[in-house]
Enzyme design. Sequence first.
Site, PDB file in Angstrom:
ATOM      1  N   ASP A  38       0.823  -1.214   0.000  1.00 20.69           N
ATOM      2  CA  ASP A  38       0.000   0.000   0.000  1.00 20.69           C
ATOM      3  C   ASP A  38       0.860   1.269   0.000  1.00 20.69           C
ATOM      4  OD1 ASP A  38       0.984  -0.364   2.510  1.00 20.69           O
ATOM      5  OD2 ASP A  38      -0.895   0.054   3.563  1.00 20.69           O
ATOM      6  N   HIS A 242      24.670   7.420 -17.917  1.00 26.05           N
ATOM      7  CA  HIS A 242      23.525   7.442 -17.003  1.00 26.05           C
ATOM      8  C   HIS A 242      23.856   6.760 -15.671  1.00 26.05           C
ATOM      9  CE1 HIS A 242      20.517   8.075 -20.554  1.00 26.05           C
ATOM     10  NE2 HIS A 242      21.141   9.168 -20.206  1.00 26.05           N
ATOM     11  N   ASP A 259      25.830  15.621 -12.276  1.00 25.23           N
ATOM     12  CA  ASP A 259      24.727  16.089 -13.126  1.00 25.23           C
ATOM     13  C   ASP A 259      23.490  16.045 -12.236  1.00 25.23           C
ATOM     14  OD1 ASP A 259      22.668  16.502 -14.933  1.00 25.23           O
ATOM     15  OD2 ASP A 259      23.478  15.135 -16.453  1.00 25.23           O
ATOM     16  N   ASP A 270      18.740  21.585 -14.831  1.00 23.07           N
ATOM     17  CA  ASP A 270      19.566  20.452 -15.274  1.00 23.07           C
ATOM     18  C   ASP A 270      20.981  20.972 -15.477  1.00 23.07           C
ATOM     19  OD1 ASP A 270      20.602  18.194 -16.417  1.00 23.07           O
ATOM     20  OD2 ASP A 270      19.356  18.243 -18.226  1.00 23.07           O
ATOM     21  N   HIS A 353      26.782  11.755 -27.241  1.00 25.50           N
ATOM     22  CA  HIS A 353      25.405  12.217 -27.019  1.00 25.50           C
ATOM     23  C   HIS A 353      25.187  13.576 -27.661  1.00 25.50           C
ATOM     24  CE1 HIS A 353      26.629  15.025 -23.813  1.00 25.50           C
ATOM     25  NE2 HIS A 353      27.310  14.054 -23.238  1.00 25.50           N
ATOM     26  N   HIS A 357      18.782  19.827 -25.064  1.00 30.00           N
ATOM     27  CA  HIS A 357      17.368  19.473 -25.208  1.00 30.00           C
ATOM     28  C   HIS A 357      16.529  20.600 -24.644  1.00 30.00           C
ATOM     29  CE1 HIS A 357      17.660  18.472 -20.890  1.00 30.00           C
ATOM     30  NE2 HIS A 357      18.807  17.886 -21.199  1.00 30.00           N
ATOM     31  N   HIS A 364      13.502  16.736 -19.829  1.00 27.15           N
ATOM     32  CA  HIS A 364      13.547  16.616 -21.294  1.00 27.15           C
ATOM     33  C   HIS A 364      12.166  17.064 -21.752  1.00 27.15           C
ATOM     34  CE1 HIS A 364      17.003  13.435 -21.194  1.00 27.15           C
ATOM     35  NE2 HIS A 364      17.361  14.615 -20.750  1.00 27.15           N
ATOM     36  N   GLU A 393      25.169  21.124 -23.266  1.00 33.57           N
ATOM     37  CA  GLU A 393      25.864  20.167 -22.410  1.00 33.57           C
ATOM     38  C   GLU A 393      26.859  19.281 -23.150  1.00 33.57           C
ATOM     39  OE1 GLU A 393      23.351  16.847 -21.049  1.00 33.57           O
ATOM     40  OE2 GLU A 393      21.617  18.008 -21.714  1.00 33.57           O
ATOM     41  N   TYR A 397      34.316  11.750 -22.946  1.00 30.91           N
ATOM     42  CA  TYR A 397      34.324  10.558 -22.098  1.00 30.91           C
ATOM     43  C   TYR A 397      35.367   9.607 -22.673  1.00 30.91           C
ATOM     44  CZ  TYR A 397      29.929  12.936 -21.398  1.00 30.91           C
ATOM     45  OH  TYR A 397      28.998  13.923 -21.198  1.00 30.91           O
ATOM     46  N   ARG A 414      31.616  16.649 -18.352  1.00 29.91           N
ATOM     47  CA  ARG A 414      30.478  17.296 -19.019  1.00 29.91           C
ATOM     48  C   ARG A 414      30.257  18.645 -18.333  1.00 29.91           C
ATOM     49  NH1 ARG A 414      27.373  13.447 -19.007  1.00 29.91           N
ATOM     50  NH2 ARG A 414      25.928  13.692 -17.274  1.00 29.91           N
ATOM     51  N   GLU A 416      27.222  21.541 -18.277  1.00 32.09           N
ATOM     52  CA  GLU A 416      25.839  21.728 -18.737  1.00 32.09           C
ATOM     53  C   GLU A 416      25.204  22.945 -18.070  1.00 32.09           C
ATOM     54  OE1 GLU A 416      23.155  18.488 -17.690  1.00 32.09           O
ATOM     55  OE2 GLU A 416      21.753  19.137 -19.240  1.00 32.09           O
TER      56      GLU A 416
HETATM   57  N1  GLY Z   1      20.397  15.012 -16.710  1.00 32.26           N
HETATM   58  C1  GLY Z   1      19.867  14.579 -17.916  1.00 32.26           C
HETATM   59  C2  GLY Z   1      20.414  15.312 -19.034  1.00 32.26           C
HETATM   60  O1  GLY Z   1      21.398  15.996 -18.904  1.00 32.26           O
HETATM   61  O2  GLY Z   1      19.861  15.316 -20.092  1.00 32.26           O
HETATM   62 MN    MN Z   2      21.968  16.826 -17.039  1.00 39.50          MN
HETATM   63 MN    MN Z   3      20.452  17.719 -19.895  1.00 36.28          MN
END
Ligand code: GLY
Ligand code: MN
Ligand code: MN
Length: 446
Positions: A38, A242, A259, A270, A353, A357, A364, A393, A397, A414, A416
């Site tokens: 529950d 991820h 991140d 983000d 990547h 976005h 996203h 971003e 890597y 990274r 961002e």
């Molecule tokens: N944290 C997810 C992205 O950077 O898209």
């Molecule tokens: Mn991110």
């Molecule tokens: Mn992002």
Amino acid sequence: MSQATFIQRRIQLLAQMQAHGGGVAIIATAHEMTRNNDNTFPFRHDSSFYYLSGFTEPEALMVLIADGTSQRSILFCREKDLEREIWDGFRYGPAAAQAHFGFDVAFSIESLATEIPNLLADAANLFHSSGVDQKLDAQLQCWLNEVHAKSRSGVHAPDQTINLRGLIDEMRLFKDSSEIAMMQKAASISGQAHARAMRAAKPGLFEYELEAEILHEFRRQGAQSPAYGSIVATGANACILHYQSNAAQIKDGDLVLIDAGCEFDSYASDITRTFPANGKFSPAQKTLYELVLAAQQAALACAHPGSRYMDGHDAAVRVLTQGMLDVGLLDKNKVGSLEDAIASNAFRQFYMHGTGHWIGLDVHDVGSYREQDKVGKTRPYRKLEAGMVITIEPGIYVRAAEGVPAEYCNIGIRIEDDILITADGHINLSRDTPKTVAEIESEMKQ
Ligand code: GLY
Ligand code: MN
Ligand code: MN
């Protein structure tokens, strides 16, 4: 956000429905999800439902009716229930919700099955986003069948179903001033959380201890939750895009990639920063860090009205690929010139990547990345316009592999930021988060 803001959005959507021939729109919030027995996961309303209502309770659905002469917005929500409110907390009930959220009328959610077929009868079109909520899709089919069954008595069922998502997503893509204020707040809190983690970091801590610093700052400043699972990745873990376990011990000489972004009053941030666990970038770390920073600068230079969505990515890829050739991550004798290395996607060994976005109510966020009309066989990427918010971003890597210089192996970086496009350029919503080598090393000395 004021009641008027939500009412205005419904009016805008109703006008678009009218322009498509009018009809009835059905928009539901998310379902509560069982975690086990529950226990439920913390409830998060559906973003589009919230965008049009401001209403955050579970078990709610709205109906918008545009039938040429009149326009109505109807809310279905849970009844007041003292017993349930003792256990779970306040609920508005239809009467108070109707007044507070500015609907024309509100009903109990229990009356959906009797009310919806009546509302669908003789509607010109049904506006609905199918495939999002299978339970609702199935219910709607039953209600439509009920309307069809009355055809001999002269009742007409909607002629067609029009995709509602496209209309709402396009509205959500352009942020109004109250949304921008919320996104600025979210980004500012997240920036302070990153700075806090930088100050707390030292070799010997565990990744989750830095995650705790981040979460502490989010909640301390009133953010309701993270906007997505926080990534705190040290050393080689930073090369896992991820990475979520956040369980490793931080070693001297590691870089730490975080991140993490909070959600504040339903709006996401983000942000990614990468910094040296011991407070000082090594020469190899600094070389790659400056390269990613230069790539981000190149992408930021494209963040203005008129640029196409993919221009920033292309600019970042160009800088990163040149850098990979310069430092020997890519071998000119194998991959050829800069143009060759871009055309063959050789850079993807180290940058796999996209560069950003849309971001808004969802991290996203919704909205088409391409234009409506085709040029030849494809639709071009759309141009950036004032009011859109994007992330920028780029990263690098470096997994150990044959031919990869040892000094760069297991470095993941990274950077961002969250960028609001304005009439004459952009505003970096996460501008106060330490970013240059000097800013980061100085923050970490505190
Ligand atoms: N944290 C997810 C992205 O950077 O898209
Ligand atoms: Mn991110
Ligand atoms: Mn992002």
